[in-house]
Design a protein around this motif. Structure first.
Motif, PDB file in Angstrom:
ATOM      1  N   UNK A 107      72.284 -44.428  47.647  1.00 31.06           N
ATOM      2  CA  UNK A 107      73.445 -44.994  46.979  1.00 31.06           C
ATOM      3  C   UNK A 107      74.064 -46.111  47.814  1.00 31.06           C
ATOM      4  N   UNK A 108      74.682 -47.067  47.133  1.00 31.16           N
ATOM      5  CA  UNK A 108      75.269 -48.214  47.816  1.00 31.16           C
ATOM      6  C   UNK A 108      76.733 -48.017  48.191  1.00 31.16           C
ATOM      7  N   UNK A 109      77.432 -47.171  47.468  1.00 27.79           N
ATOM      8  CA  UNK A 109      78.772 -46.738  47.866  1.00 27.79           C
ATOM      9  C   UNK A 109      78.860 -45.257  47.548  1.00 27.79           C
ATOM     10  N   UNK A 110      79.846 -44.610  48.092  1.00 28.23           N
ATOM     11  CA  UNK A 110      80.042 -43.187  47.830  1.00 28.23           C
ATOM     12  C   UNK A 110      81.513 -42.876  47.969  1.00 28.23           C
ATOM     13  N   UNK A 111      81.897 -41.745  47.417  1.00 29.78           N
ATOM     14  CA  UNK A 111      83.312 -41.350  47.458  1.00 29.78           C
ATOM     15  C   UNK A 111      83.488 -39.993  48.104  1.00 29.78           C
ATOM     16  N   UNK A 112      84.654 -39.858  48.712  1.00 22.76           N
ATOM     17  CA  UNK A 112      85.193 -38.523  48.947  1.00 22.76           C
ATOM     18  C   UNK A 112      86.248 -38.319  47.869  1.00 22.76           C
ATOM     19  N   UNK A 113      86.284 -37.160  47.271  1.00 21.96           N
ATOM     20  CA  UNK A 113      87.291 -36.866  46.261  1.00 21.96           C
ATOM     21  C   UNK A 113      87.520 -35.371  46.204  1.00 21.96           C
ATOM     22  N   UNK A 114      88.658 -34.986  45.675  1.00 20.09           N
ATOM     23  CA  UNK A 114      88.997 -33.576  45.529  1.00 20.09           C
ATOM     24  C   UNK A 114      88.097 -32.970  44.449  1.00 20.09           C
ATOM     25  N   UNK A 115      87.744 -31.698  44.625  1.00 18.11           N
ATOM     26  CA  UNK A 115      86.972 -30.998  43.599  1.00 18.11           C
ATOM     27  C   UNK A 115      87.695 -31.052  42.253  1.00 18.11           C
ATOM     28  N   UNK A 116      89.004 -30.911  42.300  1.00 15.56           N
ATOM     29  CA  UNK A 116      89.837 -31.102  41.105  1.00 15.56           C
ATOM     30  C   UNK A 116      90.268 -32.565  41.127  1.00 15.56           C
ATOM     31  N   UNK A 117      89.444 -33.401  40.564  1.00 16.66           N
ATOM     32  CA  UNK A 117      89.367 -34.845  40.837  1.00 16.66           C
ATOM     33  C   UNK A 117      90.480 -35.670  40.199  1.00 16.66           C
ATOM     34  N   UNK A 118      91.728 -35.262  40.414  1.00 19.19           N
ATOM     35  CA  UNK A 118      92.866 -36.018  39.882  1.00 19.19           C
ATOM     36  C   UNK A 118      93.849 -36.288  41.006  1.00 19.19           C
ATOM     37  N   UNK A 119      94.721 -37.296  40.834  1.00 18.02           N
ATOM     38  CA  UNK A 119      95.643 -37.644  41.904  1.00 18.02           C
ATOM     39  C   UNK A 119      96.670 -36.546  42.148  1.00 18.02           C
ATOM     40  N   UNK A 120      97.132 -35.891  41.092  1.00 19.31           N
ATOM     41  CA  UNK A 120      98.222 -34.903  41.258  1.00 19.31           C
ATOM     42  C   UNK A 120      97.799 -33.730  42.135  1.00 19.31           C
ATOM     43  N   UNK A 121      96.653 -33.092  41.921  1.00 18.20           N
ATOM     44  CA  UNK A 121      96.269 -31.994  42.826  1.00 18.20           C
ATOM     45  C   UNK A 121      95.833 -32.454  44.207  1.00 18.20           C
ATOM     46  N   UNK A 122      95.497 -33.733  44.365  1.00 14.85           N
ATOM     47  CA  UNK A 122      95.068 -34.225  45.675  1.00 14.85           C
ATOM     48  C   UNK A 122      96.232 -34.350  46.642  1.00 14.85           C
ATOM     49  N   UNK A 123      97.428 -34.586  46.098  1.00 14.24           N
ATOM     50  CA  UNK A 123      98.581 -34.849  46.973  1.00 14.24           C
ATOM     51  C   UNK A 123      98.876 -33.731  47.963  1.00 14.24           C
ATOM     52  N   UNK A 124      98.953 -32.471  47.522  1.00 14.50           N
ATOM     53  CA  UNK A 124      99.320 -31.419  48.488  1.00 14.50           C
ATOM     54  C   UNK A 124      98.319 -31.240  49.621  1.00 14.50           C
ATOM     55  N   UNK A 125      97.077 -31.670  49.413  1.00 12.32           N
ATOM     56  CA  UNK A 125      96.063 -31.470  50.455  1.00 12.32           C
ATOM     57  C   UNK A 125      95.618 -32.801  51.059  1.00 12.32           C
TER      58      UNK A 125
END
Lengths: 353, 81
Positions: A107-125
């Motif tokens: 792959x040419x780019x890749x992401x790290x993201x939360x398993x619950x892939x939305x901004x709202x649940x990402x904030x606390x962690x």
């Protein structure tokens, strides 16, 4: 010529005569042109698509020298998550999965993201997310994005504090629905900015706002404002991937720089993302599962061509399950995935996928 | 180049090919690029001991292509460079 084996939009095999394939190519392109008020595909482009679908080879590819790059959404969920994220359930950490994507899958780019892939649940962690981004920044070479969906729907009841326009609109409470959208999008915008800043702090290469406008024009406006903020205040590359081909008008009157967002088609979405300062725009064209893949792909490429024709930023159309001409099926068949992908580059003039 | 300078694909390929001293066709040739990447020490796909990896390779790419890469700048800041 014998009958042509291709697929329907649900992934099942269908046999079509050459005439039927040509008719579907023309009809699919015409459908996009009518809706978006954009040009249909040229005769030589239709000929390329016909030749591609008529070929008996299982795999199709771009010509040598026309290779494009791949950017990723959904982060590493594809490997370690479950069916809900089209994941294959491998016992891998995010760092392991990231390196697998770079080394084994190219792959040419890749992401790290939360398993619950939305901004709202990402904030606390966020601190955990930052640490994982830092870990892969040290050990990999490809650009590291942090990705999430703005997902304005999570800000409405029952998941969030604001009244839900989906409940208010059927009751005719339009003013109340608009007020709820306007309040919710401000909170969503603040969250998008906050998370974006956190990722810039740790040196991420980019931020991906995925499935933008899934909850309509309010979400699109929150995201465009966040793109504007990110472009002015960070060194992150900003990628905006859309959720659907047309922006739904849950509010109906929201504008960005004087342009009404509700009802925007991909080439119009591209313009505002470009104005906001985005680096990459990922249009979506939805697959109609009752139509053939030739119909769906011709339609998708017609929309994408209208983007790439005038774009001043790279265009990476979404080509995956149920979008970009690809059938809506859990494991999209490779015979049409390769055709849709190659055609997006060769005819759609995409800068990547 | 798409990320750092918003270049479209053809322009990005021309830019990188120019910086690396190869043709655009060579840029898309995995045989040519495998050898070139090892010569320039900007990271190769197989695990070669001693070859630049991760952030090392990224820092060399930033210099070679004359682009600003966020995490490379962070490394320089941490080291006071």
């Amino acid at each position: 010529m014998a009958e042509i084996q291709t697929r329907m939009g649900d992934g099942y095999t269908v046999s079509m005569t050459p005439e039927e394939v040509r008719e579907d190519l023309v009809a699919g392109s015409a459908d996009a042109a009518r809706r978006g008020k954009i040009p249909v595909l040229e005769p030589d482009e239709l000929d390329y698509l016909f030749e591609m679908f008529a070929s008996p080879t299982r795999i199709w590819g771009v010509e040598r020298g026309r290779e494009a790059v791949l950017s990723k959404d959904g982060s590493t969920n594809s490997l370690y998550s479950a069916q809900l994220s089209s994941g294959v359930g491998l016992p891998l950490s995010r760092e392991q999965a990231f390196r697998t994507f770079e080394r084994a899958f190219g792959f040419d780019t890749m992401e790290i993201g939360h398993t619950d892939y939305s901004v709202k649940p990402s904030k606390p962690i966020v601190v955990l997310e930052q640490n994982h981004v830092e870990a892969v920044l040290h050990t990999t070479i490809i650009p590291v994005f942090y990705g999430f969906m703005p997902n304005l729907g999570l800000y409405y009841q029952p998941d969030g504090p604001f009244p839900n326009p989906s409940d208010l609109l059927p009751k005719g409470q339009i003013a109340e629905a608009r007020a709820a959208t306007e309040e919710a999008l401000e909170v969503c915008y603040n969250d998008l900015v906050w998370m974006t800043e956190k990722m810039d702090e740790v040196g991420a290469d980019g931020i991906n706002y995925d499935t933008t406008a899934s909850t309509g024009d309010g979400e699109f406006l929150a995201t465009l404002r966040a793109v504007e903020w990110a472009a002015k205040n960070t060194h992150l590359a900003v990628e905006v991937g859309m959720a659907a081909e047309c922006v739904l008008g849950f509010h109906g009157q929201l504008e960005y720089n004087g342009k009404r967002l509700a009802g925007m088609w991909p080439h119009q979405q591209m313009e505002v993302v470009q104005e906001a300062g985005g680096h990459i725009f990922g249009p979506v064209v939805n697959t109609n599962s009752r139509k053939s893949t030739p119909w769906n792909l011709a339609r998708a490429i017609t929309f994408v061509k209208a983007c790439t024709k005038d774009a001043k930023i790279p265009i990476h159309p979404n080509v995956g399950m149920g979008v970009g001409g690809v059938p809506m099926f859990e494991i999209p068949p490779i015979d049409v995935v390769t055709r849709c992908s190659a055609a997006m580059v060769m005819i759609g003039k995409a800068d990547g996928l | 180049m798409q990320l750092s300078k918003k270049m479209r694909l053809d322009e990005a390929k021309e830019y990188v090919a120019g910086k690396l001293g190869v043709s655009v066709m060579d840029l898309c040739d995995s045989t040519v690029m495998r050898r070139l990447r090892e010569e320039l020490d900007i990271g190769v796909i197989t695990a070669v001991a001693g070859a630049a990896k991760g952030l090392e390779a990224k820092a060399r790419i930033a210099d070679l292509l004359d682009v600003r890469i966020n995490c490379v700048e962070r490394l320089k800041n941490k080291m006071g460079l």
